[in-house]
Design a protein around this motif. Structure first.
Motif, PDB file in Angstrom:
ATOM      1  N   UNK A 174       0.865  -1.174   0.000  1.00  0.00           N
ATOM      2  CA  UNK A 174       0.000   0.000   0.000  1.00  0.00           C
ATOM      3  C   UNK A 174       0.902   1.225   0.000  1.00  0.00           C
ATOM      4  N   UNK A 175       0.738   2.072  -1.022  1.00  0.00           N
ATOM      5  CA  UNK A 175       1.574   3.261  -1.154  1.00  0.00           C
ATOM      6  C   UNK A 175       1.439   4.153   0.073  1.00  0.00           C
ATOM      7  N   UNK A 176       2.612   4.567   0.623  1.00  0.00           N
ATOM      8  CA  UNK A 176       2.615   5.451   1.776  1.00  0.00           C
ATOM      9  C   UNK A 176       2.285   4.774   3.078  1.00  0.00           C
ATOM     10  N   UNK A 177       2.130   3.449   3.072  1.00  0.00           N
ATOM     11  CA  UNK A 177       1.719   2.730   4.294  1.00  0.00           C
ATOM     12  C   UNK A 177       2.652   1.565   4.599  1.00  0.00           C
ATOM     13  N   UNK A 178       2.877   0.692   3.616  1.00  0.00           N
ATOM     14  CA  UNK A 178       3.574  -0.576   3.876  1.00  0.00           C
ATOM     15  C   UNK A 178       5.056  -0.337   4.142  1.00  0.00           C
ATOM     16  N   UNK A 179       5.557  -0.947   5.215  1.00  0.00           N
ATOM     17  CA  UNK A 179       6.969  -0.841   5.612  1.00  0.00           C
ATOM     18  C   UNK A 179       7.731  -2.039   5.047  1.00  0.00           C
ATOM     19  N   UNK A 180       8.923  -1.805   4.488  1.00  0.00           N
ATOM     20  CA  UNK A 180       9.745  -2.878   3.953  1.00  0.00           C
ATOM     21  C   UNK A 180      11.216  -2.636   4.286  1.00  0.00           C
ATOM     22  N   UNK A 181      11.997  -3.706   4.204  1.00  0.00           N
ATOM     23  CA  UNK A 181      13.445  -3.667   4.398  1.00  0.00           C
ATOM     24  C   UNK A 181      14.105  -3.551   3.026  1.00  0.00           C
ATOM     25  N   UNK A 182      14.791  -2.427   2.759  1.00  0.00           N
ATOM     26  CA  UNK A 182      15.424  -2.187   1.472  1.00  0.00           C
ATOM     27  C   UNK A 182      16.947  -2.313   1.567  1.00  0.00           C
ATOM     28  N   UNK A 183      17.426  -3.070   2.569  1.00  0.00           N
ATOM     29  CA  UNK A 183      18.870  -3.274   2.695  1.00  0.00           C
ATOM     30  C   UNK A 183      19.434  -3.909   1.431  1.00  0.00           C
ATOM     31  N   UNK A 184      18.716  -4.906   0.893  1.00  0.00           N
ATOM     32  CA  UNK A 184      19.063  -5.531  -0.379  1.00  0.00           C
ATOM     33  C   UNK A 184      18.001  -5.141  -1.404  1.00  0.00           C
ATOM     34  N   UNK A 185      18.306  -5.326  -2.712  1.00  0.00           N
ATOM     35  CA  UNK A 185      17.284  -5.020  -3.717  1.00  0.00           C
ATOM     36  C   UNK A 185      15.969  -5.728  -3.417  1.00  0.00           C
ATOM     37  N   UNK A 200       1.721 -10.271 -14.690  1.00  0.00           N
ATOM     38  CA  UNK A 200       2.647  -9.818 -13.642  1.00  0.00           C
ATOM     39  C   UNK A 200       3.953  -9.354 -14.268  1.00  0.00           C
ATOM     40  N   UNK A 201       4.521  -8.329 -13.637  1.00  0.00           N
ATOM     41  CA  UNK A 201       5.859  -7.878 -14.016  1.00  0.00           C
ATOM     42  C   UNK A 201       6.643  -7.602 -12.738  1.00  0.00           C
ATOM     43  N   UNK A 202       7.817  -8.158 -12.676  1.00  0.00           N
ATOM     44  CA  UNK A 202       8.677  -7.903 -11.514  1.00  0.00           C
ATOM     45  C   UNK A 202       9.492  -6.639 -11.749  1.00  0.00           C
ATOM     46  N   UNK A 203       9.521  -5.786 -10.730  1.00  0.00           N
ATOM     47  CA  UNK A 203      10.323  -4.570 -10.741  1.00  0.00           C
ATOM     48  C   UNK A 203      11.299  -4.641  -9.566  1.00  0.00           C
ATOM     49  N   UNK A 204      12.580  -4.342  -9.865  1.00  0.00           N
ATOM     50  CA  UNK A 204      13.610  -4.388  -8.820  1.00  0.00           C
ATOM     51  C   UNK A 204      13.907  -2.974  -8.340  1.00  0.00           C
ATOM     52  N   UNK A 205      13.747  -2.748  -7.059  1.00  0.00           N
ATOM     53  CA  UNK A 205      13.991  -1.442  -6.445  1.00  0.00           C
ATOM     54  C   UNK A 205      15.371  -1.478  -5.799  1.00  0.00           C
ATOM     55  N   UNK A 206      16.268  -0.615  -6.245  1.00  0.00           N
ATOM     56  CA  UNK A 206      17.617  -0.520  -5.695  1.00  0.00           C
ATOM     57  C   UNK A 206      17.740   0.787  -4.922  1.00  0.00           C
ATOM     58  N   UNK A 207      17.932   0.672  -3.615  1.00  0.00           N
ATOM     59  CA  UNK A 207      18.036   1.847  -2.756  1.00  0.00           C
ATOM     60  C   UNK A 207      19.484   1.968  -2.281  1.00  0.00           C
ATOM     61  N   UNK A 208      20.080   3.111  -2.517  1.00  0.00           N
ATOM     62  CA  UNK A 208      21.440   3.371  -2.052  1.00  0.00           C
ATOM     63  C   UNK A 208      21.410   4.515  -1.041  1.00  0.00           C
ATOM     64  N   UNK A 209      22.438   4.550  -0.198  1.00  0.00           N
ATOM     65  CA  UNK A 209      22.525   5.573   0.839  1.00  0.00           C
ATOM     66  C   UNK A 209      23.553   6.612   0.401  1.00  0.00           C
ATOM     67  N   UNK A 210      23.205   7.887   0.434  1.00  0.00           N
ATOM     68  CA  UNK A 210      24.119   8.957   0.066  1.00  0.00           C
ATOM     69  C   UNK A 210      25.291   9.027   1.022  1.00  0.00           C
ATOM     70  N   UNK A 211      26.412   9.612   0.537  1.00  0.00           N
ATOM     71  CA  UNK A 211      27.588   9.685   1.408  1.00  0.00           C
ATOM     72  C   UNK A 211      27.346  10.639   2.576  1.00  0.00           C
ATOM     73  N   UNK A 212      28.056  10.383   3.671  1.00  0.00           N
ATOM     74  CA  UNK A 212      27.953  11.223   4.857  1.00  0.00           C
ATOM     75  C   UNK A 212      28.626  12.576   4.576  1.00  0.00           C
ATOM     76  N   UNK A 213      28.012  13.705   4.920  1.00  0.00           N
ATOM     77  CA  UNK A 213      28.561  15.054   4.709  1.00  0.00           C
ATOM     78  C   UNK A 213      29.197  15.604   5.975  1.00  0.00           C
ATOM     79  N   UNK A 214      29.118  14.840   7.048  1.00  0.00           N
ATOM     80  CA  UNK A 214      29.607  15.340   8.332  1.00  0.00           C
ATOM     81  C   UNK A 214      31.116  15.156   8.440  1.00  0.00           C
ATOM     82  N   UNK A 215      31.806  16.195   8.975  1.00  0.00           N
ATOM     83  CA  UNK A 215      33.260  16.133   9.120  1.00  0.00           C
ATOM     84  C   UNK A 215      33.661  16.726  10.472  1.00  0.00           C
ATOM     85  N   UNK A 216      33.122  16.105  11.512  1.00  0.00           N
ATOM     86  CA  UNK A 216      33.332  16.600  12.879  1.00  0.00           C
ATOM     87  C   UNK A 216      34.315  15.730  13.639  1.00  0.00           C
ATOM     88  N   UNK A 217      34.984  16.377  14.614  1.00  0.00           N
ATOM     89  CA  UNK A 217      35.697  15.624  15.649  1.00  0.00           C
ATOM     90  C   UNK A 217      34.703  15.424  16.789  1.00  0.00           C
TER      91      UNK A 217
END
Length: 946
Positions: A632-643, A655-672
């Motif tokens: 359900x759009x905007x409702x269903x929770x899923x694990x996107x660690x892998x495709x 039926x058609x299978x669609x593969x969703x590939x989720x990547x994580x953007x690089x960290x912008x933080x540069x703190x001590x």
């Protein structure tokens, strides 16, 4: 003389008549026993104990059947029943529980004599019946025989009792529950029926003297054995013994290395049939033997009979495991047995024939080895008739013949010229231990050979007279299949999807088809029928309404049913695309590839991929699933660690299978995040706004080579110049500010300035103080900040040089003049003020008072004590002598010029003081002071060590 002789004879005759009268009187009072009696432990019956009743039986004998009804309770006694006068087929003795419940009467005894290892002993007795008791071992675990049969005990019956022995790991016959001793006597025609046996080394153990003196007709029938250690039933030197319809259960760790269900040694014409033998083990335990026959006797007209047995063994280790074993035992008929071996051991065998003997017949058996071992393993080349068997194995080899391992049935048939009508099929037992055949197995039905004399199966059901089934179970074959094999409708757009697992049929018909009036054409399993509701369905004729799913009820030949759901849909929209896809956490617009059917999308660094909610748009009337879960759009929770594969279903179900590939953007933080040194005296001050780190170290720390320990933003790196910094490893000079360049994962940079300071020392103390001319140790008072010191008589106090030590980092001045220890001269005519300046610039004044030795007092003290020190100067020892100190406790202490004690010694005198003190390596060249203490005085004397 005559008178005397007459009187003597008369007296003798009188005595004889009295004796005759007494004998007849005793017989009249204690006649032979018959009828019913009671044994009641608490009283109120004919006897209190078994032994009391047996004593009467011994003394009186019996004239007819005798029954002893035993009242409830535990009878703790050792019972011996010998031969009883008058006993026989028409006059026997029955001991039975009065209630008929074995739990109500417990017979036990704690045996301590190895020569009398039994609770009940049938000692040459015949026709003794023991019924409905519980026989239980005593607490002495060295002995465990419950009933001992010996000295020619015949025709005895032990029925419907419970026998509870020690859980044992011993094969010793000292723990056999019913025991007829080997080499002792011939005990025949004894009947063991309907009993339950638990634990012990053996359940029933019958053994005769040798093969020339066989016991005959001993029977173990309808008994249950649980966890006997070595063998449930052990028969040795027997003729026509019977082991029939018994249940033998051995489980993990309850048995020996190679346990037995039934063990027959040197027996003749034995009958072993309709037994259920189960040995279940876990990993590391042993399988053992179901039926083991060794050194059997017999001839062509005296054949043994092993038939209709269920034998189930489980093995998970490399130990001997065999269902039926014939070892040097000719003339054995093995008919209609079902053997099943499970577990994992390729050396296991369902049926093994061993030795040089022959004349075996094996017909209509199931030899199934599902543990990867052999079905048959035989070393007999000839005179071994074998056919109409089911020989089945899941292992590499099906069978072994003489010296050949055969992989399949045809190879085995060629190698042996046997088993021409045999099969090699999965017998389809109900379970691993319930060896009845599933009724829909058509392979074994009617596949056996008709054998005379074996017309009943394991359950005592009558076998088919012409075509019996293979195995111990005679069953009626009925087809259980209830499948819809094909299905079609004229208007369909493609083949029906028949799912035999979910029992569903999906079918699409052309757009515009009237779903209320469709005719299906179908085929179903052989001999099956089909209905919708109560209406019989005829393929190609019966019309039905498919506006909603329709349930077909298919009934198999065996009357079992299966519901099939037929869903017919009208062709609709066939589009199954993802049109839009997004996350609240995304860094940019998703890339949707409608050729490869992929979606690529990036989310902010730190986003939890295991718990994301996607918003999406699909083709009109399409829906999405992941696996079988609706999305359900905007409702269903899923694990996107892998495709993640979305299944997009068009309105028409395509039926058609669609593969969703989720990547994580690089960290912008540069703190001590954290920063520390091992030498710090407090937490660093980290300013995330100014990007600075300030940290103070303990006094005295050198800044030229320090190692910092730090943590940074996730995936960030630190550099000083071009040098990568490793936390806890890289050394740097922090004498001046150091700039760390923190490089974030996205390669953005931030400079951080690290400022390191060292805490100054705070001490303002004079720790030691001495003058070369002093007569004794300086007195340093750290409370009043004063020093008192005495110098020798005649010393010029206007020109003295002091040697001293101060607190770490401190300096000292006198009248603002800087002082140097051992160098600077001062006039000590009056008290001198030393100003001690700490490293942190705090100050403390110390008053030094120098006095000149008053020699008159000192000499008087020394002379009054008559104290002498020599040699002085010295090198490595000194003599201390006093003529006036002759008794009591004397304490000697030696100090260096700084006041450090280098030696302390206590002496208890019985004569004048005369002692030599040798110096150790702690005494260097210089001025030292001896301090002598008695109960009356304390004096000091200076001496010099070269």
């Amino acid at each position: 003389m005559k008178k005397s002789y007459f009187l003597s004879k008369s007296r003798n005759l009188f005595l004889f008549l009295i004796l005759i009268f007494m004998v007849h009187t005793v017989k009249a009072v204690n006649p032979p026993m018959s009828g019913s009696y009671t044994i009641i432990k608490g009283g109120g019956g004919d006897y209190l104990t078994f032994n009391a009743a047996i004593a009467d039986l011994i003394s009186r004998g019996i004239s007819d059947h005798c029954t002893f009804n035993v009242g409830e309770g535990t009878y703790n006694e050792q019972i011996v029943i010998p031969a009883i006068s008058g006993i026989g087929e028409s006059a026997n003795i029955l001991f039975q529980s009065a209630t008929g419940n074995p739990d109500d009467v417990i017979i036990t005894y704690n045996v301590s004599d190895p020569s009398a290892n039994y609770i009940v002993k049938l000692d040459g007795s015949d026709y003794i019946f023991l019924e409905d008791f519980t026989f239980q071992v005593g607490t002495n675990t060295a002995y465990g025989v419950l009933v001992n049969i010996e000295n020619g005990a015949h025709h005895n019956a032990i029925m419907n009792n419970k026998f509870i022995g020690h859980p044992t790991i011993s094969k010793s016959t000292q723990h056999a529950l019913i025991y007829s001793e080997y080499g002792n006597s011939v005990d025949s025609m004894n009947f063991i029926f309907g009993n339950e046996f638990e634990n012990g080394s053996y359940g029933v153990y019958f053994a005769s003297i040798d093969n020339s003196n066989l016991e005959r007709g001993n029977t173990v029938y309808n008994c249950k054995f649980t966890n006997t250690f070595d063998a449930a039933v052990y028969m040795y030197f027997q003729d026509s013994c019977t082991v029939r319809q018994d249940s033998i259960l051995n489980f993990t760790s309850s048995h020996s290395t190679v346990p037995y269900g039934v063990y027959l040694n040197s027996c003749k014409r034995e009958y072993v049939y309709n037994n259920h033998i189960i040995m279940q083990t876990e990993s590391g335990q042993d399988g053992g033997y179901g039926i083991y026959i060794e050194d059997g006797l017999g001839d062509l007209n005296n054949r043994a009979y092993i038939a209709n047995n269920f034998i189930s063994l489980n093995i998970n280790n490399t130990f001997t495991t065999m269902g039926i074993m014939l070892n040097d035992s000719p003339y054995r008929d093995v008919f209609y047995n079902s053997v099943n071996i499970t577990g994992d051991y390729d050396g296991s065998v369902a049926f093994r024939v061993w030795g040089t003997s022959d004349w075996y017949i094996a017909h209509n058996n199931i030899f199934a080895n599902q543990a990867g071992g052999y079905a048959i393993y035989s070393s007999i080349a000839s005179n071994f008739a074998s056919d109409y068997n089911d020989i089945y194995s899941t292992g590499t080899y099906l069978a072994y013949h003489v010296s050949t391992s055969c992989t399949g049935l045809s190879e085995y048939q060629t190698a042996t010229s046997k088993d021409g009508h045999s099969l090699s099929v999965n017998p389809e037992f109900i379970t691993d231990t319930d060896l009845h055949i599933y009724h829909a197995n058509e392979n074994l039905d009617g596949a056996g050979l008709q054998l005379s004399g074996t017309n009943k199966d394991f359950d005592n059901s009558t076998r088919d007279e012409t075509n019996p089934d293979i195995g111990a179970d005679e069953y009626t074959y009925m087809n259980d299949e209830k499948e819809i094999l094909t299905y079609s409708i004229t208007e369909q757009t493609g083949a029906a999807v028949i799912n035999s697992e979910s029992h569903t049929i999906s079918l699409e018909v052309e757009y515009g088809s009237d779903l209320t009036s469709l005719v299906a054409t179908f085929t179903i399993s052989e001999n099956a029928s089909v209905k919708i509701g109560t209406t019989e369905q005829i393929s190609g004729i019966t019309e039905n309404d498919f506006s909603s799913p329709v349930i077909y009820v298919v009934t198999a030949e065996d009357n079992t049913t299966q519901n099939w759901t037929v869903t017919v849909t009208e062709a609709l929209n066939d589009e199954n695309d993802i049109l839009a896809f997004s996350f609240a956490e995304q860094t940019g617009v998703a890339t949707i590839n409608d050729v490869n059917h992929t979606v690529d999308i990036e989310v902010d660094f730190g986003t939890d991929l295991t718990n994301l909610i996607a918003s999406f748009n699909l083709s009109p009337d399409a829906y999405a699933k992941i696996g079988v879960t609706d999305q359900v759009s905007g409702v269903t929770i899923n694990d996107f660690t892998d495709p993640v594969v979305y299944r997009i279903f068009a309105e028409n179900g395509t039926e058609q299978e669609w593969t969703i590939n989720v990547s994580v953007g690089p960290n912008t933080e540069n703190d001590i995040l954290t920063f520390s040194f091992a030498e710090q005296n407090g937490e660093a001050t980290i300013n995330a706004t100014n990007h600075t780190v300030e940290i103070e170290l303990v006094p005295g720390t050198l800044l030229s080579s320090l190692v910092a320990t730090f943590t940074l933003s996730a995936n960030a790196e630190a550099y000083i110049g071009d040098i990568l910094q490793v936390s806890g490893t890289t050394s740097n000079d922090f004498s001046s500010n150091v700039v760390y360049t923190i490089v974030a994962e996205d390669e953005s940079e931030q400079d951080w300035t690290v400022s390191v300071t060292v805490e100054p020392y705070h001490g303002t103390d004079i720790l030691t103080f001495s003058l070369a001319e002093q007569t004794g140790l300086a007195t340093i008072n750290s409370t009043t900040h004063s020093i008192d010191i005495e110098v020798e008589e005649g010393t010029d106090v206007t020109y003295l040089i002091a040697t001293y030590t101060l607190s770490e980092g401190a300096s000292v001045s006198v009248n603002e003049g800087i002082q140097t220890s051992g160098v600077t001269e001062n006039d000590f005519t009056n008290p001198v003020t030393y100003t001690v300046i700490a490293e942190d610039q705090t100050e403390q004044d110390w008053i030094v008072q120098v006095t000149v030795e008053d020699n008159s007092t000192g000499i008087e003290d020394l002379e009054s004590l008559g104290l002498m020190l020599y040699p002085n100067p010295t090198t490595n020892y000194i003599h201390i002598v006093s003529n006036n100190i002759q008794s009591g406790l004397v304490q000697l202490e030696i100090f260096d010029i700084t006041g450090t004690q280098v030696l302390s010694k206590e002496i208890f005198l019985n004569s004048k003081l005369n002692v030599t003190i040798n110096f150790d390596q702690n005494v260097n060249s210089g001025i030292y002071f001896l301090r002598l203490k008695t109960s009356e005085k304390v004096v000091s004397k200076r001496f010099l060590v070269k």
